[in-house]
Write a protein that holds these residues in place. Structure first.
Motif, PDB file in Angstrom:
ATOM      1  N   SER A  80      16.548 -55.921  45.276  1.00  0.00           N
ATOM      2  CA  SER A  80      16.703 -56.811  46.414  1.00  0.00           C
ATOM      3  C   SER A  80      16.703 -58.276  45.981  1.00  0.00           C
ATOM      4  CB  SER A  80      15.595 -56.566  47.436  1.00  0.00           C
ATOM      5  OG  SER A  80      14.341 -56.870  46.865  1.00  0.00           O
ATOM      6  N   ALA A  81      16.090 -58.566  44.842  1.00  0.00           N
ATOM      7  CA  ALA A  81      16.039 -59.944  44.360  1.00  0.00           C
ATOM      8  C   ALA A  81      17.170 -60.237  43.373  1.00  0.00           C
ATOM      9  CB  ALA A  81      14.691 -60.199  43.689  1.00  0.00           C
ATOM     10  N   SER A  82      18.139 -59.331  43.266  1.00  0.00           N
ATOM     11  CA  SER A  82      19.226 -59.492  42.306  1.00  0.00           C
ATOM     12  C   SER A  82      20.058 -60.729  42.637  1.00  0.00           C
ATOM     13  CB  SER A  82      20.123 -58.253  42.326  1.00  0.00           C
ATOM     14  OG  SER A  82      21.235 -58.442  41.504  1.00  0.00           O
ATOM     15  N   PRO A  83      20.340 -61.549  41.645  1.00  0.00           N
ATOM     16  CA  PRO A  83      21.128 -62.752  41.901  1.00  0.00           C
ATOM     17  C   PRO A  83      22.617 -62.476  42.042  1.00  0.00           C
ATOM     18  CG  PRO A  83      20.593 -62.597  39.579  1.00  0.00           C
ATOM     19  CD  PRO A  83      19.897 -61.454  40.264  1.00  0.00           C
ATOM     20  N   LEU A  84      23.053 -61.255  41.717  1.00  0.00           N
ATOM     21  CA  LEU A  84      24.474 -60.951  41.781  1.00  0.00           C
ATOM     22  C   LEU A  84      24.934 -60.772  43.219  1.00  0.00           C
ATOM     23  CD1 LEU A  84      24.656 -58.455  38.819  1.00  0.00           C
ATOM     24  CD2 LEU A  84      25.381 -60.831  38.861  1.00  0.00           C
ATOM     25  N   CYS A  85      26.088 -61.271  43.487  1.00  0.00           N
ATOM     26  CA  CYS A  85      26.651 -61.257  44.831  1.00  0.00           C
ATOM     27  C   CYS A  85      27.458 -59.979  45.040  1.00  0.00           C
ATOM     28  CB  CYS A  85      27.547 -62.476  44.987  1.00  0.00           C
ATOM     29  SG  CYS A  85      28.284 -62.622  46.592  1.00  0.00           S
ATOM     30  N   VAL A  86      27.331 -59.355  46.205  1.00  0.00           N
ATOM     31  CA  VAL A  86      28.131 -58.176  46.509  1.00  0.00           C
ATOM     32  C   VAL A  86      29.301 -58.536  47.421  1.00  0.00           C
ATOM     33  CG1 VAL A  86      26.328 -56.495  46.109  1.00  0.00           C
ATOM     34  CG2 VAL A  86      26.580 -57.484  48.373  1.00  0.00           C
ATOM     35  N   GLU A  87      29.488 -59.812  47.667  1.00  0.00           N
ATOM     36  CA  GLU A  87      30.624 -60.280  48.455  1.00  0.00           C
ATOM     37  C   GLU A  87      31.878 -60.293  47.587  1.00  0.00           C
ATOM     38  OE1 GLU A  87      30.485 -61.025  51.763  1.00  0.00           O
ATOM     39  OE2 GLU A  87      28.433 -60.290  51.603  1.00  0.00           O
ATOM     40  N   LEU A  88      33.032 -60.346  48.229  1.00  0.00           N
ATOM     41  CA  LEU A  88      34.281 -60.463  47.484  1.00  0.00           C
ATOM     42  C   LEU A  88      34.332 -61.816  46.790  1.00  0.00           C
ATOM     43  CD1 LEU A  88      37.005 -59.057  49.885  1.00  0.00           C
ATOM     44  CD2 LEU A  88      36.153 -58.043  47.794  1.00  0.00           C
ATOM     45  N   GLU A  89      34.854 -61.802  45.578  1.00  0.00           N
ATOM     46  CA  GLU A  89      35.019 -63.056  44.859  1.00  0.00           C
ATOM     47  C   GLU A  89      36.338 -63.023  44.102  1.00  0.00           C
ATOM     48  OE1 GLU A  89      32.549 -62.722  40.839  1.00  0.00           O
ATOM     49  OE2 GLU A  89      31.290 -62.320  42.589  1.00  0.00           O
ATOM     50  N   ASP A  90      36.863 -64.183  43.817  1.00  0.00           N
ATOM     51  CA  ASP A  90      38.121 -64.278  43.085  1.00  0.00           C
ATOM     52  C   ASP A  90      37.940 -63.706  41.680  1.00  0.00           C
ATOM     53  OD1 ASP A  90      38.973 -65.583  45.319  1.00  0.00           O
ATOM     54  OD2 ASP A  90      38.935 -67.581  44.424  1.00  0.00           O
ATOM     55  N   ALA A  91      38.928 -62.932  41.240  1.00  0.00           N
ATOM     56  CA  ALA A  91      38.887 -62.373  39.893  1.00  0.00           C
ATOM     57  C   ALA A  91      39.349 -63.434  38.898  1.00  0.00           C
ATOM     58  CB  ALA A  91      39.787 -61.154  39.805  1.00  0.00           C
ATOM     59  N   SER A  92      38.699 -63.474  37.749  1.00  0.00           N
ATOM     60  CA  SER A  92      39.108 -64.421  36.712  1.00  0.00           C
ATOM     61  C   SER A  92      40.406 -63.929  36.069  1.00  0.00           C
ATOM     62  CB  SER A  92      38.019 -64.542  35.646  1.00  0.00           C
ATOM     63  OG  SER A  92      37.925 -63.342  34.904  1.00  0.00           O
ATOM     64  N   GLU A  93      41.096 -64.809  35.372  1.00  0.00           N
ATOM     65  CA  GLU A  93      42.340 -64.424  34.697  1.00  0.00           C
ATOM     66  C   GLU A  93      42.088 -63.323  33.680  1.00  0.00           C
ATOM     67  OE1 GLU A  93      44.802 -67.586  33.149  1.00  0.00           O
ATOM     68  OE2 GLU A  93      44.183 -68.912  34.773  1.00  0.00           O
ATOM     69  N   THR A  94      40.951 -63.394  32.997  1.00  0.00           N
ATOM     70  CA  THR A  94      40.601 -62.371  32.014  1.00  0.00           C
ATOM     71  C   THR A  94      40.416 -61.020  32.685  1.00  0.00           C
ATOM     72  OG1 THR A  94      39.457 -64.065  30.732  1.00  0.00           O
ATOM     73  CG2 THR A  94      38.977 -61.774  30.184  1.00  0.00           C
TER      74      THR A  94
END
Length: 184
Positions: free
Chosen positions: A16-30
């Motif tokens: 629950s304290a995870s800093p990672l977002c589960v929302e959609l985010e732009d994919a990097s070029e890599t």
């Protein structure tokens, strides 16, 4: 026993304290180039066009790895956690079917059998009319009717040549049928 309770509580707190977002985010070029390479490897030449457009991803909250892939806000597939392979959604599968040459990764069944596959039922070897001979066991395959319309997505249980030659046994373990998906 107390050790197990304490460890499960700490796991829940850390998730629950995870800093990672589960929302959609732009994919990097890599990430986009890696996903395109994966599509080309898994589905063949031309499959990377599935990611033409604006690519967004949703990550696993625990590992930060890409789990869902969206193109122009449409879910085109997921990356399976166990082996890292791409599992197309119905929209992604329909795009791939338009791009991939016939019979690439297709298992063709009669229309009446396609209806059962569309409900999520397993496809058996005796019902297969045509099959891509290059299918390997474990490949993600498209179950289509005689007109080429997508009925289901699944995993090949046997190789293409074996499916064509056998008259008994499972050919495709259907993951999701079209009719089952429309109900949800």
């Amino acid at each position: 026993m107390p050790l197990i309770v304490r460890s499960s509580v700490s796991i829940n707190k850390s998730l629950s304290a995870s800093p990672l977002c589960v929302e959609l985010e732009d994919a990097s070029e890599t990430e986009v180039s890696m996903l395109k390479a994966l599509l080309e490897y898994q589905f063949g030449k031309g499959a990377s066009c599935l990611l033409d457009g604006f690519v967004k991803v949703r990550r696993s909250p625990s590992t930060g790895r890409v789990r869902e892939v969206y193109t122009d806000d449409l879910l085109v597939g997921t990356v399976r956690a166990s082996d890292g392979f791409f599992v197309p959604s119905f929209e992604g599968a329909e795009k791939l079917l338009r791009v991939l040459p016939y019979p690439r990764l297709r298992v063709v069944v009669p229309d009446d059998v396609a209806e059962f596959a569309a409900m999520g039922r397993t496809v058996f070897c005796k019902h297969v009319i045509n099959v891509d001979p290059e299918i390997r066991p474990g490949d993600e395959v498209f179950v289509v009717d005689t007109s080429g319309k997508l009925a289901a997505l699944g995993k090949a249980v046997l190789g293409g040549l074996t499916i064509a030659s056998k008259k008994t046994g499972k050919a495709v373990k259907v993951r999701k049928g079209v009719k089952k998906a429309n109900k949800q």
